[in-house]
Design a protein around this motif. Sequence first.
Motif, PDB file in Angstrom:
ATOM      1  N   ILE A 113       0.860  -1.182   0.000  1.00  0.00           N
ATOM      2  CA  ILE A 113       0.000   0.000   0.000  1.00  0.00           C
ATOM      3  C   ILE A 113       0.896   1.231   0.000  1.00  0.00           C
ATOM      4  N   LEU A 114       0.670   2.098  -0.959  1.00  0.00           N
ATOM      5  CA  LEU A 114       1.446   3.334  -1.022  1.00  0.00           C
ATOM      6  C   LEU A 114       0.930   4.299   0.038  1.00  0.00           C
ATOM      7  N   LEU A 115       1.812   4.682   0.969  1.00  0.00           N
ATOM      8  CA  LEU A 115       1.435   5.611   2.024  1.00  0.00           C
ATOM      9  C   LEU A 115       1.877   7.039   1.712  1.00  0.00           C
ATOM     10  N   ALA A 116       3.130   7.205   1.307  1.00  0.00           N
ATOM     11  CA  ALA A 116       3.634   8.549   1.023  1.00  0.00           C
ATOM     12  C   ALA A 116       4.985   8.452   0.346  1.00  0.00           C
ATOM     13  N   GLU A 117       5.331   9.512  -0.342  1.00  0.00           N
ATOM     14  CA  GLU A 117       6.670   9.651  -0.916  1.00  0.00           C
ATOM     15  C   GLU A 117       7.344  10.824  -0.209  1.00  0.00           C
ATOM     16  N   HIS A 118       8.263  10.491   0.668  1.00  0.00           N
ATOM     17  CA  HIS A 118       9.004  11.505   1.412  1.00  0.00           C
ATOM     18  C   HIS A 118      10.492  11.274   1.168  1.00  0.00           C
ATOM     19  N   PRO A 119      11.027  11.819   0.091  1.00  0.00           N
ATOM     20  CA  PRO A 119      12.445  11.599  -0.198  1.00  0.00           C
ATOM     21  C   PRO A 119      13.310  11.927   1.025  1.00  0.00           C
ATOM     22  N   PRO A 120      14.275  11.068   1.293  1.00  0.00           N
ATOM     23  CA  PRO A 120      14.764   9.982   0.429  1.00  0.00           C
ATOM     24  C   PRO A 120      14.091   8.627   0.672  1.00  0.00           C
ATOM     25  N   GLU A 121      12.878   8.622   1.287  1.00  0.00           N
ATOM     26  CA  GLU A 121      12.223   7.350   1.583  1.00  0.00           C
ATOM     27  C   GLU A 121      10.855   7.274   0.911  1.00  0.00           C
ATOM     28  N   LEU A 122      10.529   6.070   0.442  1.00  0.00           N
ATOM     29  CA  LEU A 122       9.198   5.766  -0.045  1.00  0.00           C
ATOM     30  C   LEU A 122       8.500   4.954   1.040  1.00  0.00           C
ATOM     31  N   HIS A 123       7.380   5.453   1.558  1.00  0.00           N
ATOM     32  CA  HIS A 123       6.693   4.794   2.662  1.00  0.00           C
ATOM     33  C   HIS A 123       5.659   3.814   2.105  1.00  0.00           C
ATOM     34  N   ILE A 124       5.846   2.545   2.457  1.00  0.00           N
ATOM     35  CA  ILE A 124       4.982   1.464   1.990  1.00  0.00           C
ATOM     36  C   ILE A 124       4.386   0.760   3.201  1.00  0.00           C
ATOM     37  N   GLY A 125       3.085   0.483   3.157  1.00  0.00           N
ATOM     38  CA  GLY A 125       2.419  -0.184   4.263  1.00  0.00           C
ATOM     39  C   GLY A 125       1.917  -1.563   3.901  1.00  0.00           C
ATOM     40  N   PHE A 126       1.749  -2.397   4.935  1.00  0.00           N
ATOM     41  CA  PHE A 126       1.148  -3.726   4.811  1.00  0.00           C
ATOM     42  C   PHE A 126       0.182  -3.911   5.980  1.00  0.00           C
ATOM     43  N   ARG A 127      -0.834  -4.735   5.783  1.00  0.00           N
ATOM     44  CA  ARG A 127      -1.922  -4.842   6.746  1.00  0.00           C
ATOM     45  C   ARG A 127      -1.583  -5.614   8.016  1.00  0.00           C
ATOM     46  N   SER A 128      -0.642  -6.505   7.968  1.00  0.00           N
ATOM     47  CA  SER A 128      -0.353  -7.341   9.139  1.00  0.00           C
ATOM     48  C   SER A 128       1.131  -7.296   9.491  1.00  0.00           C
ATOM     49  N   LYS A 129       1.419  -7.580  10.744  1.00  0.00           N
ATOM     50  CA  LYS A 129       2.811  -7.623  11.189  1.00  0.00           C
ATOM     51  C   LYS A 129       3.568  -8.730  10.453  1.00  0.00           C
ATOM     52  N   PHE A 130       2.868  -9.818  10.187  1.00  0.00           N
ATOM     53  CA  PHE A 130       3.515 -10.911   9.458  1.00  0.00           C
ATOM     54  C   PHE A 130       3.965 -10.443   8.082  1.00  0.00           C
ATOM     55  N   ASN A 131       3.068  -9.757   7.354  1.00  0.00           N
ATOM     56  CA  ASN A 131       3.422  -9.276   6.020  1.00  0.00           C
ATOM     57  C   ASN A 131       4.512  -8.216   6.075  1.00  0.00           C
ATOM     58  N   VAL A 132       4.501  -7.399   7.118  1.00  0.00           N
ATOM     59  CA  VAL A 132       5.583  -6.421   7.287  1.00  0.00           C
ATOM     60  C   VAL A 132       6.918  -7.138   7.391  1.00  0.00           C
ATOM     61  N   GLY A 133       6.950  -8.201   8.204  1.00  0.00           N
ATOM     62  CA  GLY A 133       8.195  -8.959   8.362  1.00  0.00           C
ATOM     63  C   GLY A 133       8.636  -9.613   7.069  1.00  0.00           C
ATOM     64  N   GLN A 134       7.681 -10.180   6.323  1.00  0.00           N
ATOM     65  CA  GLN A 134       8.026 -10.819   5.052  1.00  0.00           C
ATOM     66  C   GLN A 134       8.492  -9.792   4.027  1.00  0.00           C
TER      67      GLN A 134
END
Length: 231
Positions: A113-134
Motif C-alpha cells: 500500500i502506497l502511504l507517502a513519498e518523502h524523499p529519500p524514503e518511499l513509505h509502503i504499508g502492509f496490513r499485518s505484522k507478518f506481512n511487514v516482516g516478510q
Amino acid sequence: GLRHSGASAHPRDVRGAHPRAPRSSQPDDEPDPAPAPLAPRSIVALAAAKPRPDLDSSPPPTLHQVQPQGDDTGLEHPPLLPESATLQARFHAFRRWLECGGIDRDLWAHDAILLAEHPPELHIGFRSKFNVGQAKRKKNDPRLRQGLEAYFPQCSAVKIELAEAGGQSRREADEITYQQRVQELTTELGTHPLVLELQRVLGAVLTDVVPDTTVKAVGDDELDDPEDEQT
C-alpha cells in the motif's frame, strides 16, 4: 526335488463353476423402476465475469509497459514512464514490474500500500505484522531496487510500516471489484428467463453466483447468443 509348474501358489478351485451366460442383445423384460420424484435443489450459477480493473484512483500508465504473462516477461529494465506521470501511476507501474519478477514478489505486487513519498524514503504499508516482516526480507531485492530507481528516483530507500487502515492494496481493490460483480450477476441472473425456467421446472432456488474469471467477458445477450462478442 519339486518341479515348478509355473502355476499360482494359490490356484483357484473352479470345480463346480458354471459357465458365464452370454450377454443378451435383447432388452430386459422388466422395465427399470420409475425414478424418484425430484426434490427441491439449489442452482449454483457460473457466469462470465466482466474485467476486474485495478482500482487505482488514476488511470494506469501507458500500457505498452509491463503486462504480466508469468514469472518472467523477458524485460531486463523497468519500462519508462513520462515525466508527467502521477504518483499513483508510478506506483502502479512499480507493482507491475515486481509482479513480472516471479511469485516470490507477489506480496509486494498484491499487498503493498502506497502511504507517502518523502524523499529519500518511499513509505509502503502492509496490513499485518507478518506481512511487514516478510516484506522487509525483500527490501533489498535487486528487482525492487531497480523499480525504485526507475519510478521514484528521489527515493533511495523504502520504509515499511504497519498500515491497519487507510490506503488500498491491489488485492483489496480486486476483492471489492469481485464482490461488486457477484452482486451484479445475482441481480441479472435472478430475472433471466432461462434461470427462471429452471427454477420452475426443478423447483430450485438460485443460491450462489460465482463469476468465472478464467474467460473473457461476455455481454448479457450472449447467454442466449453463442457467438462471441468483440469488445
